[in-house]
Design a protein around this motif. Structure first.
Motif, PDB file in Angstrom:
ATOM      1  N   VAL A  21     136.409 -59.402  19.320  1.00 32.10           N
ATOM      2  CA  VAL A  21     135.982 -59.834  17.807  1.00 32.10           C
ATOM      3  C   VAL A  21     135.391 -58.463  17.175  1.00 32.10           C
ATOM      4  CG1 VAL A  21     133.586 -60.376  18.730  1.00 32.10           C
ATOM      5  CG2 VAL A  21     134.501 -61.516  16.786  1.00 32.10           C
ATOM      6  N   ASP A  22     135.239 -58.538  15.922  1.00 33.76           N
ATOM      7  CA  ASP A  22     134.771 -57.408  15.101  1.00 33.76           C
ATOM      8  C   ASP A  22     133.404 -57.287  15.289  1.00 33.76           C
ATOM      9  OD1 ASP A  22     134.635 -59.505  13.454  1.00 33.76           O
ATOM     10  OD2 ASP A  22     134.233 -58.261  11.845  1.00 33.76           O
ATOM     11  N   GLY A  23     132.883 -58.314  15.613  1.00 34.18           N
ATOM     12  CA  GLY A  23     131.148 -58.552  15.375  1.00 34.18           C
ATOM     13  C   GLY A  23     130.777 -60.257  15.384  1.00 34.18           C
ATOM     14  N   ASP A  35     123.399 -59.410  12.152  1.00 34.12           N
ATOM     15  CA  ASP A  35     124.674 -59.242  12.269  1.00 34.12           C
ATOM     16  C   ASP A  35     124.666 -57.960  13.528  1.00 34.12           C
ATOM     17  OD1 ASP A  35     125.141 -61.094  10.603  1.00 34.12           O
ATOM     18  OD2 ASP A  35     125.712 -59.963   8.966  1.00 34.12           O
ATOM     19  N   PHE A  36     125.898 -58.137  14.248  1.00 31.13           N
ATOM     20  CA  PHE A  36     126.018 -57.066  15.216  1.00 31.13           C
ATOM     21  C   PHE A  36     127.552 -56.620  15.251  1.00 31.13           C
ATOM     22  CE2 PHE A  36     122.539 -59.531  16.670  1.00 31.13           C
ATOM     23  CZ  PHE A  36     121.877 -58.837  17.386  1.00 31.13           C
ATOM     24  N   ASP A  37     127.982 -55.536  14.828  1.00 28.68           N
ATOM     25  CA  ASP A  37     129.008 -54.863  14.659  1.00 28.68           C
ATOM     26  C   ASP A  37     129.583 -54.544  16.089  1.00 28.68           C
ATOM     27  OD1 ASP A  37     131.527 -53.551  14.272  1.00 28.68           O
ATOM     28  OD2 ASP A  37     130.641 -52.402  12.628  1.00 28.68           O
ATOM     29  N   ARG A  38     130.725 -55.092  16.535  1.00 21.60           N
ATOM     30  CA  ARG A  38     130.880 -54.738  17.971  1.00 21.60           C
ATOM     31  C   ARG A  38     132.293 -53.728  18.223  1.00 21.60           C
ATOM     32  NH1 ARG A  38     126.802 -54.874  20.480  1.00 21.60           N
ATOM     33  NH2 ARG A  38     127.473 -55.504  22.656  1.00 21.60           N
ATOM     34  N   ARG A  39     132.613 -53.297  16.854  1.00 23.95           N
ATOM     35  CA  ARG A  39     133.886 -52.621  16.869  1.00 23.95           C
ATOM     36  C   ARG A  39     133.695 -51.372  17.762  1.00 23.95           C
ATOM     37  NH1 ARG A  39     135.234 -52.594  10.670  1.00 23.95           N
ATOM     38  NH2 ARG A  39     132.913 -52.846  10.585  1.00 23.95           N
ATOM     39  N   PRO A  40     132.530 -50.513  17.603  1.00 27.08           N
ATOM     40  CA  PRO A  40     132.229 -49.581  18.694  1.00 27.08           C
ATOM     41  C   PRO A  40     132.320 -50.013  19.932  1.00 27.08           C
ATOM     42  CG  PRO A  40     130.576 -49.311  16.803  1.00 27.08           C
ATOM     43  CD  PRO A  40     131.399 -50.923  16.927  1.00 27.08           C
ATOM     44  N   VAL A  41     131.938 -51.102  20.412  1.00 25.54           N
ATOM     45  CA  VAL A  41     132.028 -51.427  21.617  1.00 25.54           C
ATOM     46  C   VAL A  41     133.557 -51.666  22.167  1.00 25.54           C
ATOM     47  CG1 VAL A  41     131.506 -53.284  23.421  1.00 25.54           C
ATOM     48  CG2 VAL A  41     129.707 -52.633  21.728  1.00 25.54           C
ATOM     49  N   VAL A  42     134.410 -52.256  21.331  1.00 27.53           N
ATOM     50  CA  VAL A  42     135.790 -52.591  21.423  1.00 27.53           C
ATOM     51  C   VAL A  42     136.330 -51.151  21.605  1.00 27.53           C
ATOM     52  CG1 VAL A  42     137.690 -53.461  20.411  1.00 27.53           C
ATOM     53  CG2 VAL A  42     135.442 -54.601  20.226  1.00 27.53           C
TER      54      VAL A  42
END
Length: 664
Positions: free
Chosen positions: A208-210, A217-224
């Motif tokens: 997921v993007d976040g 809001d939590f952007d998870r793209r760096p984690v991905v």
């Protein structure tokens, strides 16, 4: 320990409830077709139903019982079913050898495409619905997309996704292909996800993007991006643009592309009974999380039994359980679609903007069975929440609780708020069997502070250190006969050493679960916490839940953690750490009040040697208190060796204990 006194009965089912229950219908069928004596003499009337007799048959003739579940619920096999269980051994039980089937087939067969399957809401999305037609089409499309990307039987597909209907469809798609599913919630940190997913060498990563939680809001793209780098076996990464529509990430493909494949019909690959369905993980508080493999057939049979006979899910039910995709209760919830009930999903904080959130969702979704954690119910009690004030919860007929022992006070609070017309059931079991070892039964009374029964097919007992069964006393929770949903194996454990060490090292050939349990002479159960964190003083063993119950009865104490720390002279110190209300402190009489409560409610031997105030109790992402890791840190072990910070919901809460250990 002395025999327990009988607590108050808070609820008893009326004859109509008993008579219409799934379990009585099954018992009547078993009496007629299998000769099972589960009723009194004469006509099998609801009033004469004997749950204990049915349970004893289920754990004595285990082959006959599980064959009956198969037959009664019409399990479909592509190959003949001959032997149920060639040999009663643990570990290594081989259930239904030679059988081929598919878990997902049993979810979709015979469904009305126009009926609602899923109701769903998040902090980003209003309450919506997916029909069975929607779910079938989306599942077929995702399955086709995965097939086009080379996914087949045995391949691993991992999901870093929130609790959304798209996630449910993706799981069913993976299962339909005979591939292997594993998921982590997006609130897991990078290291925690890698520790889990890297073990099983996935081919596809669904991410997921976040997400939004508690209004943030939590952007998870760096984690991905980090996950892609750390998982070299991943050939395709698919990004769901949930937080920000149209979101992109280099090296990934959009979710819409996954669903573009030819999906004219949903197909189901037949696989062996013990073929891996999903991989779950132990908490990961110490060492690398164990990758627990469950099979298609074992989970299918267990959930058909548990969801029909114990949850009593019916055609008009709307079942909700608050969970994330990183907890086995998500797998439990999506399995409810094996019944004729529909499910309700929620992704977001249960406490934002307030503790009324889940109760408001229950009203809007028409929830009939609401499941949550003991901690949530206790928080509502502490904060003075009144669930029915200003809202219509007349559809709600049952509340379930799991995750930790539910205190008698919380039992009473539920009945104070809802009256005696509601069925409250507490359960315990967990990730290891992805179900309940002890839990609710809709035909039995609810005693204050107790779990209603041992589960059908679960040969649960309380044993003393010598392996003798005890009743009315606290002992080790053991399971003395195999059950189909026990782990097929641990991933990356080819000789089975980790599995044997986890469950069978204390009592060879007998499953030791790791909890303290009391089975009363009424057949009810009381869980006293983990047996490896239990406090033994002068031969008197006390579960930590008993101490928490005493301490949390004080209004000034919001949360607590207790450990018994060994000393160099061979003695030990009971250290109690408390989270206090803003207007409370330990300067006055509060420590003495705590001591009196523990002395009176537990035992004089278990009065804390020291009480300290902390800002927060460290917990895992699934809400479990870190008793054993904290104990090991206070014994001088390195925090990095005893706990993965990424497995914690609040890793900063652990820093206090590290500093305390450094001070000696």
């Amino acid at each position: 320990m002395t025999e327990s006194s009988v607590p108050r009965v808070l609820w008893e089912p009326d004859e109509a409830t008993v008579g219409s229950s799934n379990i009585v219908a099954f018992a009547r069928w078993a009496a007629e077709h299998k000769g099972v004596r589960a009723f009194g003499e004469g006509t099998p009337a609801p009033a004469s139903f004997d749950y204990d007799a049915l349970w004893r048959w289920s754990v004595t003739d285990i082959e006959g019982f599980w064959a009956a579940i198969w037959e009664y619920y019409g399990v479909r096999s592509e190959t003949p079913r001959d032997t149920v269980l060639p040999e009663r051994v643990m570990p290594g039980a081989r259930w239904f050898p030679g059988v081929t089937l598919n878990y997902a087939r049993h979810v979709f067969e015979g469904r009305d495409d126009g009926a609602v399957a899923i109701r769903h809401a998040t902090e980003l999305r209003p309450l919506g619905e997916w029909t069975w037609g929607d779910l079938r089409r989306r599942t077929a499309a995702i399955a086709a997309g995965l097939r086009e990307r080379g996914v087949g039987p045995g391949d691993r597909v991992v999901a870093y996704l929130p609790n959304l209907p798209e996630t449910v469809a993706a799981f069913y798609a993976v299962a339909s292909l005979g591939a292997v599913w594993s998921s982590c919630s997006p609130d897991f940190g990078v290291r925690s996800v890698i520790d889990r997913f890297a073990q099983i060498e996935p081919k596809v990563l669904l991410a997921v993007d976040g997400y939004r939680y508690g209004g943030r809001d939590f952007d998870r793209r760096p984690v991905v991006a980090e996950l892609r780098e750390a998982l070299p076996t991943v050939e395709h990464t698919v990004l769901l643009d949930y937080l920000t529509p149209g979101a992109e990430l280099e090296g990934t493909e959009p979710w819409s592309a996954l669903e573009e494949g030819d999906a004219s019909e949903l197909e189901f690959a037949p696989v062996p009974f013990d073929h891996p369905l999903w991989v779950l993980y132990s908490s990961g508080t110490t060492g690398l999380p164990k990758a627990i493999v469950h099979g298609h057939g074992g989970i299918l049979l267990e959930q058909l039994k548990n969801l029909h006979l114990h949850l009593d899910a019916r055609e008009d039910d709307r079942v909700f359980w608050f969970t994330t995709t990183g907890w086995m209760m998500w797998n439990f919830l999506v399995s409810v679609l094996l019944t004729r009930a529909s499910i309700v999903l929620y992704d977001g904080s249960p406490a934002a903007p307030g503790l009324d959130t889940l109760w408001e969702l229950a009203e809007r979704a028409g929830t009939t069975i609401l499941g949550t954690s003991a901690g949530f119910l206790s928080s509502c009690m502490k904060e003075g929440v009144h669930p029915r004030r200003g809202r219509d919860l007349s559809a709600l007929r049952a509340i379930g609780s799991t995750g930790s022992p539910l205190s008698p006070e919380a039992f009473s609070w539920v009945y104070d708020e809802f009256g005696d017309g509601l069925w409250l059931f507490s359960t315990s079991g967990g990730t290891d069997v992805c179900s309940c070892l002890v839990g609710g039964t809709p035909t039995l009374p609810v005693y204050e502070g107790e779990i209603q029964s041992r589960g059908l097919g679960m040969a649960v007992a309380s044993w003393d250190p010598d392996g003798k069964e005890i009743v009315g006393e606290v002992g080790e929770l053991v399971v003395t006969q195999p059950a189909p949903s026990m782990p097929v194996y641990f991933w990356g454990d080819p000789d089975g050493e980790r599995l044997r060490d986890s469950y069978f090292s204390v009592y060879p050939g007998i499953w030791r679960h790791g909890d303290w349990i009391e089975i009363t002479d009424r057949g009810t159960a009381i869980i006293y916490g983990r047996s490896d964190s239990t406090i033994n003083r002068g031969g008197v063993r006390m579960g930590t839940s008993e101490i928490y119950r005493a301490v949390l009865a004080l209004d000034e104490v919001v949360d607590a953690l207790v450990v018994d720390v060994p000393q160099e002279d061979g003695s030990s110190r009971i250290e109690l750490f408390t989270v206090l209300r803003p207007d409370a402190d330990l300067e006055g009489d509060l420590p003495a009040q705590i001591a009196r409560r523990v002395r009176t409610d537990c035992s004089p031997r278990h009065v804390p040697d020291r009480v300290r105030a902390i800002s927060a109790v460290p917990r895992t992402l699934s809400g479990k208190v870190l008793e054993v890791p904290v104990k090991r840190i206070l014994m001088g072990e390195s925090p990095e060796r005893v706990v993965s910070r990424d497995s914690l919901a609040n890793p900063e809460a652990l820093d206090y204990f590290t500093r305390l250990s450094d001070q000696g």
